[in-house]
Motif scaffolding. Structure first.
Motif, PDB file in Angstrom:
ATOM      1  N   ARG A  27     -16.991 -44.428 -36.356  1.00 15.58           N
ATOM      2  CA  ARG A  27     -15.602 -44.361 -35.879  1.00 15.58           C
ATOM      3  C   ARG A  27     -15.534 -43.816 -34.458  1.00 15.58           C
ATOM      4  N   VAL A  28     -16.273 -42.762 -34.217  1.00 13.57           N
ATOM      5  CA  VAL A  28     -16.266 -42.130 -32.895  1.00 13.57           C
ATOM      6  C   VAL A  28     -16.822 -43.091 -31.843  1.00 13.57           C
ATOM      7  N   ILE A  29     -17.917 -43.754 -32.171  1.00 17.27           N
ATOM      8  CA  ILE A  29     -18.534 -44.685 -31.232  1.00 17.27           C
ATOM      9  C   ILE A  29     -17.607 -45.872 -30.971  1.00 17.27           C
ATOM     10  N   ALA A  30     -17.043 -46.430 -32.037  1.00 13.98           N
ATOM     11  CA  ALA A  30     -16.140 -47.579 -31.894  1.00 13.98           C
ATOM     12  C   ALA A  30     -14.930 -47.218 -31.032  1.00 13.98           C
ATOM     13  N   ARG A  31     -14.370 -46.056 -31.264  1.00 20.26           N
ATOM     14  CA  ARG A  31     -13.213 -45.632 -30.461  1.00 20.26           C
ATOM     15  C   ARG A  31     -13.594 -45.408 -29.005  1.00 20.26           C
ATOM     16  N   SER A  32     -14.763 -44.819 -28.777  1.00 21.65           N
ATOM     17  CA  SER A  32     -15.182 -44.568 -27.391  1.00 21.65           C
ATOM     18  C   SER A  32     -15.430 -45.868 -26.631  1.00 21.65           C
ATOM     19  N   LEU A  33     -15.754 -46.938 -27.347  1.00 25.97           N
ATOM     20  CA  LEU A  33     -15.957 -48.239 -26.725  1.00 25.97           C
ATOM     21  C   LEU A  33     -14.660 -49.048 -26.627  1.00 25.97           C
ATOM     22  N   GLY A  34     -13.573 -48.477 -27.128  1.00 30.18           N
ATOM     23  CA  GLY A  34     -12.280 -49.159 -27.076  1.00 30.18           C
ATOM     24  C   GLY A  34     -12.091 -50.215 -28.144  1.00 30.18           C
ATOM     25  N   ALA A  35     -12.924 -50.194 -29.174  1.00 32.42           N
ATOM     26  CA  ALA A  35     -12.882 -51.230 -30.209  1.00 32.42           C
ATOM     27  C   ALA A  35     -11.550 -51.264 -30.951  1.00 32.42           C
ATOM     28  N   LYS A  36     -10.990 -50.105 -31.230  1.00 31.91           N
ATOM     29  CA  LYS A  36      -9.750 -50.073 -32.002  1.00 31.91           C
ATOM     30  C   LYS A  36      -8.630 -50.828 -31.282  1.00 31.91           C
ATOM     31  N   ASP A  37      -8.448 -50.560 -30.005  1.00 32.04           N
ATOM     32  CA  ASP A  37      -7.386 -51.227 -29.242  1.00 32.04           C
ATOM     33  C   ASP A  37      -7.636 -52.721 -29.109  1.00 32.04           C
ATOM     34  N   ILE A  38      -8.879 -53.085 -28.883  1.00 33.35           N
ATOM     35  CA  ILE A  38      -9.230 -54.500 -28.724  1.00 33.35           C
ATOM     36  C   ILE A  38      -9.008 -55.259 -30.032  1.00 33.35           C
ATOM     37  N   VAL A  39      -9.496 -54.702 -31.130  1.00 34.58           N
ATOM     38  CA  VAL A  39      -9.354 -55.363 -32.426  1.00 34.58           C
ATOM     39  C   VAL A  39      -7.889 -55.374 -32.858  1.00 34.58           C
ATOM     40  N   MET A  40      -7.155 -54.341 -32.516  1.00 39.79           N
ATOM     41  CA  MET A  40      -5.731 -54.271 -32.870  1.00 39.79           C
ATOM     42  C   MET A  40      -4.962 -55.448 -32.261  1.00 39.79           C
ATOM     43  N   ARG A  41      -5.326 -55.846 -31.056  1.00 41.62           N
ATOM     44  CA  ARG A  41      -4.661 -56.988 -30.411  1.00 41.62           C
ATOM     45  C   ARG A  41      -4.904 -58.287 -31.175  1.00 41.62           C
ATOM     46  N   LEU A  42      -6.046 -58.390 -31.844  1.00 39.60           N
ATOM     47  CA  LEU A  42      -6.379 -59.610 -32.582  1.00 39.60           C
ATOM     48  C   LEU A  42      -5.613 -59.728 -33.893  1.00 39.60           C
ATOM     49  N   GLN A  60      -7.006 -62.898 -37.965  1.00 42.56           N
ATOM     50  CA  GLN A  60      -6.039 -61.820 -38.246  1.00 42.56           C
ATOM     51  C   GLN A  60      -6.528 -60.946 -39.391  1.00 42.56           C
ATOM     52  N   ARG A  61      -6.983 -61.600 -40.458  1.00 46.72           N
ATOM     53  CA  ARG A  61      -7.430 -60.869 -41.650  1.00 46.72           C
ATOM     54  C   ARG A  61      -8.623 -59.972 -41.332  1.00 46.72           C
ATOM     55  N   HIS A  62      -9.611 -60.515 -40.614  1.00 49.63           N
ATOM     56  CA  HIS A  62     -10.792 -59.711 -40.268  1.00 49.63           C
ATOM     57  C   HIS A  62     -10.429 -58.574 -39.319  1.00 49.63           C
ATOM     58  N   ALA A  63      -9.525 -58.835 -38.392  1.00 51.83           N
ATOM     59  CA  ALA A  63      -9.105 -57.792 -37.456  1.00 51.83           C
ATOM     60  C   ALA A  63      -8.365 -56.678 -38.193  1.00 51.83           C
ATOM     61  N   LEU A  64      -7.461 -57.046 -39.077  1.00 56.24           N
ATOM     62  CA  LEU A  64      -6.699 -56.046 -39.825  1.00 56.24           C
ATOM     63  C   LEU A  64      -7.613 -55.220 -40.733  1.00 56.24           C
ATOM     64  N   THR A  65      -8.563 -55.870 -41.350  1.00 56.03           N
ATOM     65  CA  THR A  65      -9.521 -55.159 -42.206  1.00 56.03           C
ATOM     66  C   THR A  65     -10.353 -54.185 -41.373  1.00 56.03           C
ATOM     67  N   ALA A  66     -10.794 -54.624 -40.193  1.00 53.93           N
ATOM     68  CA  ALA A  66     -11.592 -53.749 -39.328  1.00 53.93           C
ATOM     69  C   ALA A  66     -10.789 -52.534 -38.882  1.00 53.93           C
ATOM     70  N   VAL A  67      -9.530 -52.761 -38.494  1.00 50.37           N
ATOM     71  CA  VAL A  67      -8.680 -51.650 -38.060  1.00 50.37           C
ATOM     72  C   VAL A  67      -8.460 -50.673 -39.212  1.00 50.37           C
ATOM     73  N   SER A  68      -8.243 -51.200 -40.405  1.00 48.41           N
ATOM     74  CA  SER A  68      -8.024 -50.299 -41.550  1.00 48.41           C
ATOM     75  C   SER A  68      -9.283 -49.483 -41.845  1.00 48.41           C
ATOM     76  N   LYS A  69     -10.457 -50.072 -41.654  1.00 45.36           N
ATOM     77  CA  LYS A  69     -11.709 -49.327 -41.847  1.00 45.36           C
ATOM     78  C   LYS A  69     -11.848 -48.230 -40.792  1.00 45.36           C
ATOM     79  N   MET A  70     -11.344 -48.490 -39.588  1.00 38.93           N
ATOM     80  CA  MET A  70     -11.405 -47.472 -38.535  1.00 38.93           C
ATOM     81  C   MET A  70     -10.467 -46.310 -38.833  1.00 38.93           C
TER      82      MET A  70
END
Length: 75
Positions: free
Chosen positions: A32-47, A56-66
């Motif tokens: 979680r820390v690494i993904a956030r530091s790389l900006g993954a949450k914001d990028i995936v949230m846009r998808l 959409q489904r994979h992006a939403l699932t990834a965000v929920s895991k974060m």
């Protein structure tokens, strides 16, 4: 990097990248820390608003895991 693949022109590559980011966050202790530091949450949230429903489904699932901080409590 995996986060960079979310910007691919291929929607299947984007979907797989979202799935893999979610799994990385779920299984790696500092994921979680690494993904956030790389900006993954914001990028995936846009998808989440993408026109492709599979992406959409994979992006939403990834965000929920974060968002989950204690996977032991989920199981």
């Amino acid at each position: 990097t995996l986060v960079a693949l979310t910007a691919s022109n291929d929607e299947e590559v984007q979907s797989i990248a979202c799935y893999d980011i979610g799994e990385f966050v779920r299984h790696y202790p500092n994921g979680r820390v690494i993904a956030r530091s790389l900006g993954a949450k914001d990028i995936v949230m846009r998808l989440v608003d993408h026109s492709n429903e599979e992406l959409q489904r994979h992006a939403l699932t990834a965000v929920s895991k974060m968002m989950v901080s204690n996977w032991a409590a989920v199981h």
